[in-house]
Design a protein around this motif. Sequence first.
Motif, PDB file in Angstrom:
ATOM      1  N   GLY A 189     -10.298 -33.321  -0.968  1.00 51.13           N
ATOM      2  CA  GLY A 189      -9.054 -32.680  -0.587  1.00 51.13           C
ATOM      3  C   GLY A 189      -9.061 -32.212   0.854  1.00 51.13           C
ATOM      4  N   LYS A 190     -10.177 -31.637   1.291  1.00 47.65           N
ATOM      5  CA  LYS A 190     -10.298 -31.160   2.670  1.00 47.65           C
ATOM      6  C   LYS A 190     -10.211 -32.332   3.645  1.00 47.65           C
ATOM      7  N   GLY A 191     -10.891 -33.426   3.331  1.00 42.01           N
ATOM      8  CA  GLY A 191     -10.859 -34.587   4.214  1.00 42.01           C
ATOM      9  C   GLY A 191      -9.456 -35.154   4.378  1.00 42.01           C
ATOM     10  N   LEU A 192      -8.725 -35.297   3.278  1.00 44.33           N
ATOM     11  CA  LEU A 192      -7.364 -35.834   3.347  1.00 44.33           C
ATOM     12  C   LEU A 192      -6.437 -34.868   4.085  1.00 44.33           C
ATOM     13  N   ASP A 193      -6.606 -33.588   3.820  1.00 44.25           N
ATOM     14  CA  ASP A 193      -5.765 -32.585   4.469  1.00 44.25           C
ATOM     15  C   ASP A 193      -5.990 -32.571   5.978  1.00 44.25           C
ATOM     16  N   VAL A 194      -7.258 -32.615   6.395  1.00 53.14           N
ATOM     17  CA  VAL A 194      -7.583 -32.641   7.828  1.00 53.14           C
ATOM     18  C   VAL A 194      -7.023 -33.900   8.482  1.00 53.14           C
ATOM     19  N   GLY A 195      -7.189 -35.047   7.808  1.00 48.52           N
ATOM     20  CA  GLY A 195      -6.686 -36.307   8.357  1.00 48.52           C
ATOM     21  C   GLY A 195      -5.174 -36.306   8.518  1.00 48.52           C
ATOM     22  N   ALA A 196      -4.459 -35.733   7.538  1.00 51.70           N
ATOM     23  CA  ALA A 196      -2.993 -35.695   7.594  1.00 51.70           C
ATOM     24  C   ALA A 196      -2.511 -34.789   8.724  1.00 51.70           C
ATOM     25  N   ARG A 197      -3.145 -33.645   8.890  1.00 45.28           N
ATOM     26  CA  ARG A 197      -2.694 -32.676   9.895  1.00 45.28           C
ATOM     27  C   ARG A 197      -3.137 -33.072  11.308  1.00 45.28           C
ATOM     28  N   PHE A 198      -4.146 -33.940  11.423  1.00 45.47           N
ATOM     29  CA  PHE A 198      -4.639 -34.359  12.740  1.00 45.47           C
ATOM     30  C   PHE A 198      -3.622 -35.242  13.463  1.00 45.47           C
ATOM     31  N   TRP A 199      -2.772 -35.926  12.703  1.00 46.12           N
ATOM     32  CA  TRP A 199      -1.790 -36.859  13.290  1.00 46.12           C
ATOM     33  C   TRP A 199      -0.797 -36.102  14.158  1.00 46.12           C
ATOM     34  N   LYS A 200      -0.592 -36.581  15.383  1.00 52.59           N
ATOM     35  CA  LYS A 200       0.288 -35.896  16.336  1.00 52.59           C
ATOM     36  C   LYS A 200       1.523 -36.721  16.696  1.00 52.59           C
ATOM     37  N   GLY A 201       1.656 -37.908  16.136  1.00 54.54           N
ATOM     38  CA  GLY A 201       2.803 -38.758  16.469  1.00 54.54           C
ATOM     39  C   GLY A 201       4.045 -38.400  15.667  1.00 54.54           C
ATOM     40  N   ASN A 202       4.987 -39.355  15.612  1.00 56.49           N
ATOM     41  CA  ASN A 202       6.213 -39.161  14.834  1.00 56.49           C
ATOM     42  C   ASN A 202       5.890 -39.106  13.344  1.00 56.49           C
ATOM     43  N   ASN A 203       6.908 -38.754  12.566  1.00 57.14           N
ATOM     44  CA  ASN A 203       6.735 -38.705  11.115  1.00 57.14           C
ATOM     45  C   ASN A 203       6.227 -40.057  10.613  1.00 57.14           C
ATOM     46  N   VAL A 204       5.193 -40.060   9.819  1.00 59.23           N
ATOM     47  CA  VAL A 204       4.508 -41.284   9.431  1.00 59.23           C
ATOM     48  C   VAL A 204       4.267 -41.264   7.926  1.00 59.23           C
ATOM     49  N   VAL A 205       4.188 -42.456   7.320  1.00 58.54           N
ATOM     50  CA  VAL A 205       3.818 -42.563   5.908  1.00 58.54           C
ATOM     51  C   VAL A 205       2.309 -42.400   5.791  1.00 58.54           C
ATOM     52  N   LEU A 206       1.862 -41.489   4.932  1.00 60.41           N
ATOM     53  CA  LEU A 206       0.440 -41.280   4.685  1.00 60.41           C
ATOM     54  C   LEU A 206       0.043 -41.999   3.397  1.00 60.41           C
ATOM     55  N   PHE A 207      -1.022 -42.805   3.474  1.00 71.28           N
ATOM     56  CA  PHE A 207      -1.588 -43.426   2.270  1.00 71.28           C
ATOM     57  C   PHE A 207      -2.976 -42.843   2.073  1.00 71.28           C
TER      58      PHE A 207
END
Length: 530
Positions: free
Chosen positions: A337-355
Amino acid sequence: MMLRRGFILFVPRLVGLLVVACCSVSIVYMLACTPKGDNQQLALPRVHSPTAKEGYEAILQEREEQHRNYIISLKKQIAQLKAELQGRSEQLKNMQDQYPDPLDIQLDHSNSEKAQANLLAFLRSQIDKAEVHSGVKLSTEYAAVPFESFTLQKVYQLETGLTRHPEEKPVRKDKRDELIEVIELAIGSLNNPEGAGNAKHRVYTASDFVEGIYRTEKDKGTLYELTFKGDTKHQFKKIVLFRPFGPVMKVKNENVNMADTLINVIVPLAKRASKFRQFMQNFREMGMQQDGRIHLTVVYFGKEQMNEVKSILENTSKSANFKNFTFIQLNEEFSRGKGLDVGARFWKGNNVVLFFCDVDIYFTAEFLNSCRLNTQPGKKVFYPVLFSQYNPSIIYGHHDSIPSLEQQLIIKKETGFWRDFGFGMTCQYRSDFINIGGFDLDIKGWGGEDVHLYRKYLHSNLIVIRTPVRGLFHLWHEKQCPDELTPEQYKMCMQSKAMNEASHSQLGMLVFKQEIETHLHRQKLSSKKT
């Protein structure tokens, strides 16, 4: 008072007379219907007597007359029943006029236009009540109604039991006709767009159909979402239909352009370098080469095998001239959960689909399109049900060699099962993930965080798309059951391990292996004696 007393005295007499009359009619009926004795029956003429022919003709005429009278009697009874039915229908109509139903929808038979309008209003109210335009807050993860998916030839279904298959041709005629009708209606809608006039437009056929999903809400109707090829490679046509236990109604006809829709694949990882190498082979072929609109984020825990994993990522990206990747290293205990959460929040571009993905997952380019098509910011999230692979050593144990990985990825009862108890692989827009609150970071290790996030979405107003997909596989790996588990936990772990090893019949063959070998040995000996 005198009249009342006289009436009271008259009633018992009347009842007595009716009883006597009924008894008399019964006696007459019994006498009339009692079969005649042998000596009273019509004597059949002898075959060789001179009057044989005339006798038979007389009997036939008498029987014919009896049948004619019986038919006339039946016709009279039918006429009486029709009259009675008409009277009852008029009574029912009068009751409907006096007591309207709760929905205030009356079918006025004297006014066909009004009846049609009322029926249409009722059917549209079914669409409004169903989960079509917005999600419904649900109490548990088991309350969600899953979709099933289909193509022109196959249906991919969850409720298989022990007799049905996870992927099969629709055997039942009603199911086959239902899906054919829906596809034909969708094609007709595409070829006759509203407001197009006489303008020329593309003619769609069944070959343009990509895939569809459907589900039935028992008290409302069936929702269908069908995807067709668009004008270009990355464009699609999406048709939404609804059957409110009546005629199918078109809900939506929209263009869906996915040419610029980027997917950020986030993979949490600790060690498992060999598995990551296999994952990158799949990612390179499907993500880099076939799809191209993709980003990879690897969140690595610890330092053991980190350099090897990083080298695999960099070498693969360099050979494919692929630069859309991010490597994040965390010096702490592994937490999915921590890994996915960190990866999702690290993104700085436009709204993106997360898989959200794992290293032992195999996906196809078609799945990536399904990921895009079934997500919509602020409206829909996608929870695919993946196909979990059985142990190849057991499945192909009687073969000379185990087939290649690509040849193993077939959806059959003997090769795997729909992992409908897992919620870890999911697609959603980053904005929805952030707004819902992300993962529960108090959950450590592996497991539990996915169900917690899934419940958050179910409790929201977002639509959760839950359906088996044909392009997402969980590759088999050995499950370890540590000795420190309690007896009950160890038992549950072994049951889970057995379920992941092989199918019901294949496990049975292993259990009865000695008995089968003994039987074959006996047959061999008996054949030698003969």
